[in-house]
Design an enzyme around this catalytic site. Structure first.
Site, PDB file in Angstrom:
ATOM      1  N   GLY A 103       6.698  -1.146   6.202  1.00  0.00           N
ATOM      2  CA  GLY A 103       8.532  -1.696   5.657  1.00  0.00           C
ATOM      3  C   GLY A 103       9.531  -0.673   7.165  1.00  0.00           C
ATOM      4  O   GLY A 103       9.176   0.487   6.874  1.00  0.00           O
ATOM      5  N   GLU A 104      10.543  -1.364   7.417  1.00  0.00           N
ATOM      6  CA  GLU A 104      11.936  -0.529   7.539  1.00  0.00           C
ATOM      7  C   GLU A 104      12.717  -0.366   6.242  1.00  0.00           C
ATOM      8  O   GLU A 104      13.035  -0.838   5.888  1.00  0.00           O
ATOM      9  CB  GLU A 104      12.761  -0.856   8.433  1.00  0.00           C
ATOM     10  N   CYS A 149       2.087  -0.752  15.019  1.00  0.00           N
ATOM     11  CA  CYS A 149       2.166  -1.041  14.098  1.00  0.00           C
ATOM     12  C   CYS A 149       1.633  -1.849  13.854  1.00  0.00           C
ATOM     13  O   CYS A 149       1.430  -3.756  13.925  1.00  0.00           O
ATOM     14  CB  CYS A 149       3.878  -0.642  13.288  1.00  0.00           C
ATOM     15  N   GLU A 182       0.793  -1.098  -0.256  1.00  0.00           N
ATOM     16  CA  GLU A 182       0.380  -0.032   0.181  1.00  0.00           C
ATOM     17  C   GLU A 182       0.564   0.994   0.291  1.00  0.00           C
ATOM     18  O   GLU A 182       2.335   1.406   0.715  1.00  0.00           O
ATOM     19  CB  GLU A 182      -0.782   0.194   1.657  1.00  0.00           C
ATOM     20  N   CYS A 220       6.698  -6.460   7.836  1.00  0.00           N
ATOM     21  CA  CYS A 220       8.042  -5.723   8.619  1.00  0.00           C
ATOM     22  C   CYS A 220       8.788  -6.519   9.864  1.00  0.00           C
ATOM     23  O   CYS A 220       7.604  -7.585  10.448  1.00  0.00           O
ATOM     24  CB  CYS A 220       7.349  -4.328   9.158  1.00  0.00           C
ATOM     25  N   SER A 275      12.469   7.191   6.423  1.00  0.00           N
ATOM     26  CA  SER A 275      11.815   6.822   8.331  1.00  0.00           C
ATOM     27  C   SER A 275      12.803   6.304   8.855  1.00  0.00           C
ATOM     28  O   SER A 275      12.934   5.585   7.921  1.00  0.00           O
ATOM     29  CB  SER A 275      10.742   7.353   8.700  1.00  0.00           C
ATOM     30  N   SER A 328      11.715   7.436  14.225  1.00  0.00           N
ATOM     31  CA  SER A 328      10.659   6.527  15.180  1.00  0.00           C
ATOM     32  C   SER A 328      11.478   7.012  16.708  1.00  0.00           C
ATOM     33  O   SER A 328      11.943   5.884  16.548  1.00  0.00           O
ATOM     34  CB  SER A 328      10.095   6.194  15.567  1.00  0.00           C
ATOM     35  N   LEU A 329      10.299   8.210  17.665  1.00  0.00           N
ATOM     36  CA  LEU A 329      11.379   7.887  18.818  1.00  0.00           C
ATOM     37  C   LEU A 329      11.016   7.054  19.650  1.00  0.00           C
ATOM     38  O   LEU A 329      10.510   6.088  20.350  1.00  0.00           O
ATOM     39  CB  LEU A 329      12.966   9.446  19.389  1.00  0.00           C
ATOM     40  N   HIS A 330       9.186   7.755  20.418  1.00  0.00           N
ATOM     41  CA  HIS A 330       8.574   7.319  20.773  1.00  0.00           C
ATOM     42  C   HIS A 330       8.094   7.174  22.633  1.00  0.00           C
ATOM     43  O   HIS A 330       7.564   6.682  23.177  1.00  0.00           O
ATOM     44  CB  HIS A 330       7.335   5.813  20.381  1.00  0.00           C
ATOM     45  N   CYS A 334       3.689   8.453   0.688  1.00  0.00           N
ATOM     46  CA  CYS A 334       4.361   7.673   1.377  1.00  0.00           C
ATOM     47  C   CYS A 334       4.245   6.516   0.675  1.00  0.00           C
ATOM     48  O   CYS A 334       3.795   5.953   0.172  1.00  0.00           O
ATOM     49  CB  CYS A 334       2.963   7.020   3.173  1.00  0.00           C
ATOM     50  N   CYS A 370       7.636  -4.060  16.213  1.00  0.00           N
ATOM     51  CA  CYS A 370       6.450  -2.316  16.831  1.00  0.00           C
ATOM     52  C   CYS A 370       4.992  -2.488  17.017  1.00  0.00           C
ATOM     53  O   CYS A 370       4.816  -2.849  16.454  1.00  0.00           O
ATOM     54  CB  CYS A 370       6.976  -0.728  15.948  1.00  0.00           C
ATOM     55  N   CYS A 430      -0.750   6.375  10.209  1.00  0.00           N
ATOM     56  CA  CYS A 430       0.147   5.926  10.519  1.00  0.00           C
ATOM     57  C   CYS A 430       0.731   4.607  11.258  1.00  0.00           C
ATOM     58  O   CYS A 430      -0.596   4.857  11.841  1.00  0.00           O
ATOM     59  CB  CYS A 430       1.041   6.902  11.116  1.00  0.00           C
ATOM     60  N   ASN A 479      -3.186   7.053  17.091  1.00  0.00           N
ATOM     61  CA  ASN A 479      -4.386   6.004  16.565  1.00  0.00           C
ATOM     62  C   ASN A 479      -5.204   4.672  17.647  1.00  0.00           C
ATOM     63  O   ASN A 479      -4.350   4.247  17.160  1.00  0.00           O
ATOM     64  CB  ASN A 479      -4.474   5.849  15.681  1.00  0.00           C
TER      65      ASN A 479
HETATM   66  S1  SF4 Z   1       6.343   1.346  12.368  1.00  0.00           S
HETATM   67 FE1  SF4 Z   1       7.784   1.405  10.710  1.00  0.00          FE
HETATM   68  S2  SF4 Z   1       9.821  -0.192  11.315  1.00  0.00           S
HETATM   69 FE2  SF4 Z   1       7.448  -0.132  13.399  1.00  0.00          FE
HETATM   70  S3  SF4 Z   1       6.952  -2.526  12.729  1.00  0.00           S
HETATM   71 FE3  SF4 Z   1       5.550  -1.087  11.948  1.00  0.00          FE
HETATM   72  S4  SF4 Z   1       6.291  -0.497   9.626  1.00  0.00           S
HETATM   73 FE4  SF4 Z   1       8.494  -2.259  11.149  1.00  0.00          FE
END
Ligand code: SF4
Length: 363
Positions: free
Chosen positions: A167-168, A123, A96, A116, A199, A221-223, A109, A120, A340, A297
């Site tokens: 994905g990363e 996600c 997507e 992935c 990112s 991405s820190l969070h 995006c 996380c 996101c 979210n």
């Molecule tokens: S936030 Fe990014 S790195 Fe983390 S699981 Fe989702 S897609 Fe992968």
């Protein structure tokens, strides 16, 4: 996506690789540059259209090479104007991409992997697990398809790219670098480095290399501001904890005046206190950066709550009082699961839209 064959897909090749390729076919280097300029023009799908190449060479190319593209997509339009595209790949997987139109420009995006491996917890893509890396062509073809969509639908031109889809990106590093080379090459897609952001969840070695080998923007991405919490949200933190990540950012090679963007998703009662804001200000004090705050979210999860508007503003104020540039980002496309962390390649009804009804005439 067309086509499936053993031929060389020229969309996988950077300018340098394309030059090597034409040289392997007995042609001079400038033919590679000529072909690159043709491939990325809207409406060019056949070697026959490349009228400044000799007929015999066009026939050789047609025999050995192809130019892939996404012919169709599943498309959903959000009430806020964001458009989610589902592209089915040759192996059946769906990726997507989300296009966000603004007044004078559109942002895409882009996805870099199917699924992935980073896991996380917040996600949806992470919950799919890792299936495979996208090829360079599969990354590039998302951009080509949506660029043409904007052109054909009277939408602001696609000028900005963020690698924040599925994905990363830094875990698919070489294909990402090749895609960035094609995206920023003038004869390729001619995007400005300033308008491309990659990112990452914090793959430290690849971050360093990205800074050394490209001039695109980096977002991290820190969070969370302590390792216990961040490791519970983002398993990568166990390998590259906050201190190491921040140190890498401090020494990140980038052009003067460029700043790293830190993404910080606020979860009520988890990471949104005044103390968290102060600690964040302290952690980042030596890093040239900006901060994006985003309310989580909840996506139907009762255990996760978004902070009140007042809390978010207070968090922002503390950071601003400490000298940071801080944006409060609003997620777009939530009603079509395009916000996101919501991309999962699922839930499509398979109704497809033809993306290339007819080749456009050459200018
Ligand atoms: S936030 Fe990014 S790195 Fe983390 S699981 Fe989702 S897609 Fe992968």
């Amino acid at each position: 996506m067309t086509p499936a064959s053993s031929k060389t897909d020229l969309k996988n090749l950077t300018q340098e690789q394309l030059i090597n390729y034409v040289e392997s076919l007995g042609q001079p280097a400038f033919r590679g540059r000529q072909i690159l300029a043709w491939i990325y023009r809207p409406g060019i799908t056949e070697f026959e259209q490349m009228t400044d190449l000799a007929k015999v060479f066009r026939a050789v190319l047609a025999q050995h090479a192809t130019i892939s593209r996404f012919d169709e997509a599943m498309v959903e339009v959000s009430a806020d104007g964001a458009v989610k595209f589902g592209f089915r790949l040759q192996d059946g997987a769906i990726i997507e991409s989300v296009m966000i139109p603004e007044e004078d420009r559109s942002t895409l995006c882009v996805s870099s992997q199917v699924g992935c491996a980073m896991g996380c917890t917040f996600c949806v893509t992470g919950s799919m697990g890792f299936q495979r890396n996208l090829t360079t062509a599969e990354i590039i073809n998302q951009v080509c398809a949506v660029r043409d969509w904007c052109l054909n639908h009277d939408l602001p031109p696609l000028t900005n790219l963020v690698f924040m889809g599925m994905g990363e990106p830094l875990a698919n590093f070489e294909n990402l670098l090749d895609a960035l080379s094609i995206l920023t090459e003038q004869r390729g897609l001619d995007f400005s480095n300033r308008r491309i952001t990659v990112s990452t969840c914090g793959l430290v070695p690849q971050m360093k290399e990205l800074g050394e080998r490209t001039d695109v923007n980096l977002a991290v991405s820190l969070h969370a501001v302590n390792d216990t919490l961040r490791s519970s949200m983002m398993p990568i933190n166990k390998r590259y904890p906050i201190a190491q990540l921040v140190e890498t950012c401090k020494n990140y090679r980038q052009k003067a005046r460029k700043r790293i963007m830190f993404e910080y998703t606020l979860l009520e009662g988890v990471n949104d206190s005044d103390a968290d804001a102060l600690q964040l200000a302290q952690i980042l004090c030596q890093v040239p950066c900006k901060i994006n705050l985003l309310a989580v979210n909840p996506a139907g999860d009762d255990a996760v709550r978004s902070p009140s508007k007042e809390r978010i503003l207070q968090f922002q104020k503390i950071l601003r009082d400490n000298g940071y540039t801080v944006f409060i980002r609003t997620s777009r496309g939530e009603d079509i699961s395009a916000a996101c962390g919501q991309l999962a390649g699922k839930g499509w009804d398979e109704a497809k839209v033809q993306l290339n009804p007819a080749s456009q005439p050459l200018s």
